[in-house]
Motif scaffolding. Structure first.
Motif, mmCIF file in Angstrom:
data_model
loop_
_atom_site.group_PDB
_atom_site.id
_atom_site.type_symbol
_atom_site.label_atom_id
_atom_site.label_comp_id
_atom_site.label_asym_id
_atom_site.label_seq_id
_atom_site.Cartn_x
_atom_site.Cartn_y
_atom_site.Cartn_z
ATOM 1 N N ILE A 1 -6.881 9.234 -7.704
ATOM 2 C CA ILE A 1 -5.504 9.114 -7.291
ATOM 3 C C ILE A 1 -5.348 7.678 -6.810
ATOM 4 N N LYS A 2 -4.049 7.108 -7.835
ATOM 5 C CA LYS A 2 -3.910 5.505 -7.368
ATOM 6 C C LYS A 2 -2.944 5.504 -6.378
ATOM 7 N N GLY A 3 -3.303 4.651 -5.183
ATOM 8 C CA GLY A 3 -2.561 4.575 -4.250
ATOM 9 C C GLY A 3 -1.489 3.547 -4.301
ATOM 10 N N PRO A 4 -0.752 3.087 -3.378
ATOM 11 C CA PRO A 4 0.466 2.060 -3.525
ATOM 12 C C PRO A 4 -0.164 0.772 -3.641
ATOM 13 N N ASP A 5 -1.303 0.278 -2.941
ATOM 14 C CA ASP A 5 -2.173 -0.853 -3.249
ATOM 15 C C ASP A 5 -2.695 -1.010 -4.499
ATOM 16 N N LYS B 1 -5.312 0.677 -5.374
ATOM 17 C CA LYS B 1 -6.939 1.157 -5.352
ATOM 18 C C LYS B 1 -6.877 2.629 -5.825
ATOM 19 N N VAL B 2 -7.930 2.774 -6.354
ATOM 20 C CA VAL B 2 -8.004 4.291 -6.939
ATOM 21 C C VAL B 2 -9.204 5.052 -6.125
ATOM 22 N N ALA B 3 -8.615 6.308 -5.599
ATOM 23 C CA ALA B 3 -9.511 7.060 -4.872
ATOM 24 C C ALA B 3 -9.841 8.537 -5.472
ATOM 25 N N THR B 4 -10.681 9.265 -4.927
ATOM 26 C CA THR B 4 -10.871 10.642 -5.230
ATOM 27 C C THR B 4 -11.427 11.388 -4.395
ATOM 28 N N SER B 5 -11.187 12.511 -4.026
ATOM 29 C CA SER B 5 -11.576 13.507 -3.083
ATOM 30 C C SER B 5 -12.896 14.216 -3.392
ATOM 31 N N ILE B 6 -13.675 14.302 -2.470
ATOM 32 C CA ILE B 6 -15.243 14.905 -2.571
ATOM 33 C C ILE B 6 -15.144 16.423 -1.667
ATOM 34 N N SER B 7 -15.222 17.280 -2.157
ATOM 35 C CA SER B 7 -15.471 18.817 -1.659
ATOM 36 C C SER B 7 -16.509 19.533 -1.948
ATOM 37 N N SER B 8 -16.850 20.249 -1.179
ATOM 38 C CA SER B 8 -18.171 21.318 -1.342
ATOM 39 C C SER B 8 -17.549 22.465 -2.307
ATOM 40 N N ALA B 9 -18.652 23.176 -3.002
ATOM 41 C CA ALA B 9 -18.241 24.059 -3.824
ATOM 42 C C ALA B 9 -17.800 25.508 -3.185
#
Length: 259
Positions: free
Chosen positions: A86-90, A92-100
Protein backbone atom coordinates in the motif's frame (compact mmCIF):
# COMPACT_ATOMS: atom_id res chain seq x y z
CA UNK A 1 11.87 1.74 25.81
CA UNK A 2 11.21 4.73 23.53
CA UNK A 3 10.86 3.15 20.11
CA UNK A 4 10.32 6.44 18.28
CA UNK A 5 13.60 7.98 19.49
CA UNK A 6 15.52 4.70 19.68
CA UNK A 7 16.51 4.97 23.32
CA UNK A 8 15.44 3.81 26.78
CA UNK A 9 14.36 5.81 29.83
CA UNK A 10 16.27 4.65 32.90
CA UNK A 11 14.46 4.53 36.26
CA UNK A 12 16.06 3.48 39.56
CA UNK A 13 14.62 0.94 41.98
CA UNK A 14 13.37 3.87 44.05
CA UNK A 15 11.38 5.23 41.13
CA UNK A 16 13.77 8.07 40.29
CA UNK A 17 14.23 8.96 36.61
CA UNK A 18 17.95 8.80 35.91
CA UNK A 19 18.01 9.98 32.31
CA UNK A 20 18.20 8.09 29.06
CA UNK A 21 20.52 5.41 27.77
CA UNK A 22 20.76 2.22 25.72
CA UNK A 23 20.45 4.17 22.52
CA UNK A 24 19.98 2.44 19.19
CA UNK A 25 23.55 3.38 18.22
CA UNK A 26 25.01 2.10 21.49
CA UNK A 27 23.47 -1.36 21.45
CA UNK A 28 23.26 -1.65 17.65
CA UNK A 29 19.52 -2.23 17.73
CA UNK A 30 16.25 -0.96 19.14
CA UNK A 31 15.82 -0.92 22.95
CA UNK A 32 12.24 -2.11 22.38
CA UNK A 33 13.69 -5.48 21.33
CA UNK A 34 15.12 -6.06 24.85
CA UNK A 35 13.24 -8.87 26.58
CA UNK A 36 15.17 -9.33 29.81
CA UNK A 37 18.29 -8.88 31.94
CA UNK A 38 20.37 -11.34 33.97
CA UNK A 39 21.93 -10.81 37.40
CA UNK A 40 25.12 -9.44 35.81
CA UNK A 41 23.23 -6.69 33.97
CA UNK A 42 23.57 -8.25 30.53
CA UNK A 43 20.64 -7.58 28.21
CA UNK A 44 18.80 -10.17 26.15
CA UNK A 45 17.00 -9.16 23.00
CA UNK A 46 15.43 -10.31 19.80
CA UNK A 47 18.05 -9.87 17.11
CA UNK A 48 17.66 -9.06 13.45
CA UNK A 49 16.48 -11.77 11.11
CA UNK A 50 19.22 -13.72 9.40
CA UNK A 51 19.17 -15.06 5.88
CA UNK A 52 15.95 -14.67 3.91
CA UNK A 53 13.62 -17.59 4.38
CA UNK A 54 14.95 -18.51 7.84
CA UNK A 55 12.17 -19.73 10.10
CA UNK A 56 13.69 -18.38 13.34
CA UNK A 57 14.90 -15.12 14.84
CA UNK A 58 18.15 -14.86 16.80
CA UNK A 59 18.21 -14.30 20.56
CA UNK A 60 21.21 -12.17 21.47
CA UNK A 61 22.98 -11.20 24.68
CA UNK A 62 24.49 -7.72 24.83
CA UNK A 63 27.12 -7.01 27.48
CA UNK A 64 27.06 -3.25 28.30
CA UNK A 65 30.42 -3.42 30.08
CA UNK A 66 32.29 -5.05 27.19
CA UNK A 67 30.04 -3.71 24.39
CA UNK A 68 29.91 -7.22 22.97
CA UNK A 69 26.96 -9.02 21.38
CA UNK A 70 26.73 -12.81 21.49
CA UNK A 71 24.25 -15.09 19.77
CA UNK A 72 22.51 -17.35 22.31
CA UNK A 73 19.75 -19.27 20.55
CA UNK A 74 17.20 -19.29 17.76
CA UNK A 75 13.57 -18.33 18.43
CA UNK A 76 11.14 -20.26 16.16
CA UNK A 77 8.68 -18.07 14.27
CA UNK A 78 5.13 -18.82 13.14
CA UNK A 79 4.05 -18.71 9.50
CA UNK A 80 2.95 -15.25 8.43
CA UNK A 81 0.94 -13.81 5.55
CA UNK A 82 2.09 -10.70 3.72
CA UNK A 83 -0.65 -8.32 2.66
CA UNK A 84 -0.64 -6.32 -0.59
CA UNK A 85 1.70 -3.32 -0.79
CA UNK A 86 0.00 0.00 0.00
CA UNK A 87 1.43 3.34 -1.05
CA UNK A 88 0.90 6.18 1.43
CA UNK A 89 0.47 9.94 0.80
CA UNK A 90 4.20 10.45 1.39
CA UNK A 91 5.05 7.97 -1.36
CA UNK A 92 6.32 5.29 1.02
CA UNK A 93 5.16 1.73 0.43
CA UNK A 94 4.15 -0.49 3.34
CA UNK A 95 2.56 -3.90 3.73
CA UNK A 96 0.71 -5.63 6.55
CA UNK A 97 1.93 -8.82 8.22
CA UNK A 98 -0.49 -11.22 9.87
CA UNK A 99 -0.40 -14.80 11.13
CA UNK A 100 -2.10 -17.62 9.30
CA UNK A 101 -4.47 -18.17 12.23
CA UNK A 102 -5.83 -16.05 15.07
CA UNK A 103 -4.12 -18.19 17.72
CA UNK A 104 -0.86 -19.49 16.25
CA UNK A 105 1.28 -22.04 18.06
CA UNK A 106 3.88 -19.46 19.03
CA UNK A 107 7.01 -20.34 21.00
CA UNK A 108 7.99 -17.82 23.70
CA UNK A 109 11.07 -17.30 25.83
CA UNK A 110 12.26 -15.68 29.05
CA UNK A 111 15.63 -14.91 30.64
CA UNK A 112 16.61 -16.46 33.97
CA UNK A 113 18.84 -14.59 36.47
CA UNK A 114 21.85 -16.82 35.77
CA UNK A 115 21.74 -15.99 32.06
CA UNK A 116 19.92 -19.11 30.94
CA UNK A 117 17.15 -18.78 28.36
CA UNK A 118 13.92 -20.73 28.83
CA UNK A 119 12.14 -21.64 25.60
CA UNK A 120 8.48 -22.54 26.09
CA UNK A 121 7.00 -24.57 23.22
CA UNK A 122 3.24 -24.91 22.66
CA UNK A 123 3.12 -28.19 20.68
CA UNK A 124 4.11 -30.37 22.32
CA UNK A 125 3.82 -28.23 25.44
CA UNK A 126 7.23 -28.27 27.13
CA UNK A 127 10.08 -26.11 28.40
CA UNK A 128 13.68 -26.24 27.24
CA UNK A 129 16.39 -24.38 29.17
CA UNK A 130 19.54 -23.21 27.39
CA UNK A 131 22.38 -22.52 29.85
CA UNK A 132 24.93 -19.69 29.34
CA UNK A 133 27.45 -22.22 28.02
CA UNK A 134 24.97 -23.47 25.39
CA UNK A 135 23.94 -26.71 27.10
CA UNK A 136 20.29 -27.61 26.49
CA UNK A 137 18.07 -29.33 29.04
CA UNK A 138 14.74 -30.45 27.62
CA UNK A 139 11.83 -30.97 30.00
CA UNK A 140 9.20 -33.62 29.51
CA UNK A 141 6.12 -32.97 27.42
CA UNK A 142 3.27 -31.69 29.59
CA UNK A 143 -0.18 -33.08 28.78
CA UNK A 144 -3.06 -30.62 29.00
CA UNK A 145 -6.70 -30.27 28.08
CA UNK A 146 -6.88 -27.50 25.45
CA UNK A 147 -9.65 -24.93 25.51
CA UNK A 148 -12.22 -25.78 22.86
CA UNK A 149 -13.22 -22.97 20.48
CA UNK A 150 -17.00 -23.11 20.81
CA UNK A 151 -19.72 -20.95 19.31
CA UNK A 152 -19.90 -19.09 22.63
CA UNK A 153 -16.15 -18.37 22.43
CA UNK A 154 -16.41 -17.10 18.85
CA UNK A 155 -19.33 -14.83 19.82
CA UNK A 156 -17.30 -13.42 22.71
CA UNK A 157 -14.31 -12.71 20.45
CA UNK A 158 -16.64 -10.98 17.97
CA UNK A 159 -17.86 -8.65 20.72
CA UNK A 160 -14.31 -7.83 21.77
CA UNK A 161 -12.58 -7.58 18.36
CA UNK A 162 -15.39 -7.26 15.85
CA UNK A 163 -16.61 -9.71 13.19
CA UNK A 164 -14.08 -12.42 12.33
CA UNK A 165 -14.54 -15.14 9.68
CA UNK A 166 -15.27 -18.53 11.19
CA UNK A 167 -12.46 -20.17 9.23
CA UNK A 168 -9.90 -18.01 11.03
CA UNK A 169 -10.54 -19.84 14.29
CA UNK A 170 -8.68 -23.04 15.19
CA UNK A 171 -10.52 -25.94 16.80
CA UNK A 172 -8.64 -25.50 20.08
CA UNK A 173 -6.46 -22.85 21.72
CA UNK A 174 -2.73 -23.20 22.49
CA UNK A 175 -1.68 -23.71 26.15
CA UNK A 176 -0.51 -20.07 26.34
CA UNK A 177 -1.04 -17.08 24.07
CA UNK A 178 1.69 -14.43 24.08
CA UNK A 179 5.02 -13.22 25.46
CA UNK A 180 3.34 -11.74 28.54
CA UNK A 181 2.33 -15.23 29.60
CA UNK A 182 5.93 -16.39 30.19
CA UNK A 183 7.90 -14.95 33.12
CA UNK A 184 11.03 -15.91 35.05
CA UNK A 185 11.31 -15.48 38.83
CA UNK A 186 14.38 -14.46 40.82
CA UNK A 187 14.55 -18.05 42.07
CA UNK A 188 14.96 -19.24 38.47
CA UNK A 189 11.46 -20.66 38.03
CA UNK A 190 9.52 -20.24 34.78
CA UNK A 191 5.88 -19.21 35.21
CA UNK A 192 3.56 -19.83 32.26
CA UNK A 193 0.11 -18.24 32.28
CA UNK A 194 -2.34 -20.74 30.83
CA UNK A 195 -4.94 -19.89 28.21
CA UNK A 196 -8.49 -19.63 29.63
CA UNK A 197 -11.96 -19.93 28.21
CA UNK A 198 -14.00 -16.80 27.55
CA UNK A 199 -16.00 -17.11 30.79
CA UNK A 200 -13.11 -18.23 33.04
CA UNK A 201 -11.90 -15.35 35.25
CA UNK A 202 -9.48 -17.45 37.33
CA UNK A 203 -5.84 -17.11 36.18
CA UNK A 204 -3.72 -20.25 36.41
CA UNK A 205 0.05 -20.56 36.07
CA UNK A 206 2.21 -23.62 35.46
CA UNK A 207 5.56 -23.40 37.29
CA UNK A 208 8.68 -25.05 35.83
CA UNK A 209 12.15 -25.38 37.34
CA UNK A 210 15.50 -24.77 35.65
CA UNK A 211 15.48 -28.36 34.38
CA UNK A 212 12.27 -27.73 32.44
CA UNK A 213 10.23 -29.91 34.81
CA UNK A 214 6.72 -28.96 35.89
CA UNK A 215 7.00 -28.51 39.69
CA UNK A 216 3.69 -26.89 40.57
CA UNK A 217 0.75 -24.72 39.67
CA UNK A 218 -0.54 -21.44 41.04
CA UNK A 219 -4.11 -20.12 40.97
CA UNK A 220 -4.77 -16.40 41.46
CA UNK A 221 -7.78 -14.36 42.45
CA UNK A 222 -10.18 -13.46 39.61
CA UNK A 223 -9.09 -10.81 37.07
CA UNK A 224 -5.42 -10.96 38.12
CA UNK A 225 -2.07 -11.47 36.40
CA UNK A 226 1.52 -11.91 37.56
CA UNK A 227 3.69 -8.94 36.59
CA UNK A 228 6.97 -9.54 38.43
CA UNK A 229 8.95 -11.11 41.25
CA UNK A 230 11.02 -10.08 44.25
CA UNK A 231 13.02 -12.11 46.74
CA UNK A 232 10.51 -14.60 48.04
CA UNK A 233 7.53 -12.64 46.74
CA UNK A 234 5.43 -12.38 43.61
CA UNK A 235 3.73 -9.19 42.41
CA UNK A 236 0.22 -9.38 41.00
CA UNK A 237 -1.94 -6.79 39.23
CA UNK A 238 -5.65 -7.28 39.95
CA UNK A 239 -8.48 -5.44 38.25
CA UNK A 240 -11.48 -4.59 40.40
CA UNK A 241 -14.82 -5.23 38.73
CA UNK A 242 -16.43 -2.58 40.96
CA UNK A 243 -14.36 0.45 39.89
CA UNK A 244 -12.23 -0.97 37.01
CA UNK A 245 -9.02 0.11 38.79
CA UNK A 246 -5.91 -2.04 38.76
CA UNK A 247 -4.47 -2.85 42.20
CA UNK A 248 -0.86 -3.89 42.84
CA UNK A 249 -0.63 -6.80 45.25
CA UNK A 250 2.30 -8.64 46.81
CA UNK A 251 2.19 -12.28 47.90
CA UNK A 252 4.81 -14.25 49.77
CA UNK A 253 5.91 -17.42 48.01
CA UNK A 254 6.07 -20.12 50.65
CA UNK A 255 6.87 -23.14 48.47
CA UNK A 256 7.75 -23.96 44.87
CA UNK A 257 4.04 -24.38 44.25
CA UNK A 258 3.33 -20.66 44.17
CA UNK A 259 1.66 -18.17 46.54
Amino acid sequence: ADQALGRALLVSGAGVVQGTGLTREEIDGSPSAIRGMDSLGRLYRMGRQGAMGRDSMPIERWDPARKVTKHIAWWPMVRTIMGPPIKGPDGKVATSISSATMFPLRTEWAVLPDGSVAMVYPSPYRVEVISPDGKRVRGRNVPFNPVQVTEAYRNWIAKVRGPIPRENFPATLPPFEDAGAVLASIAGEIWVGRTRDWNDSIPKYDIFDKQGALVGRSTLRPHSRVIGFGRGVVYVARQSVEDDFWHLEQYRVTTSFGP
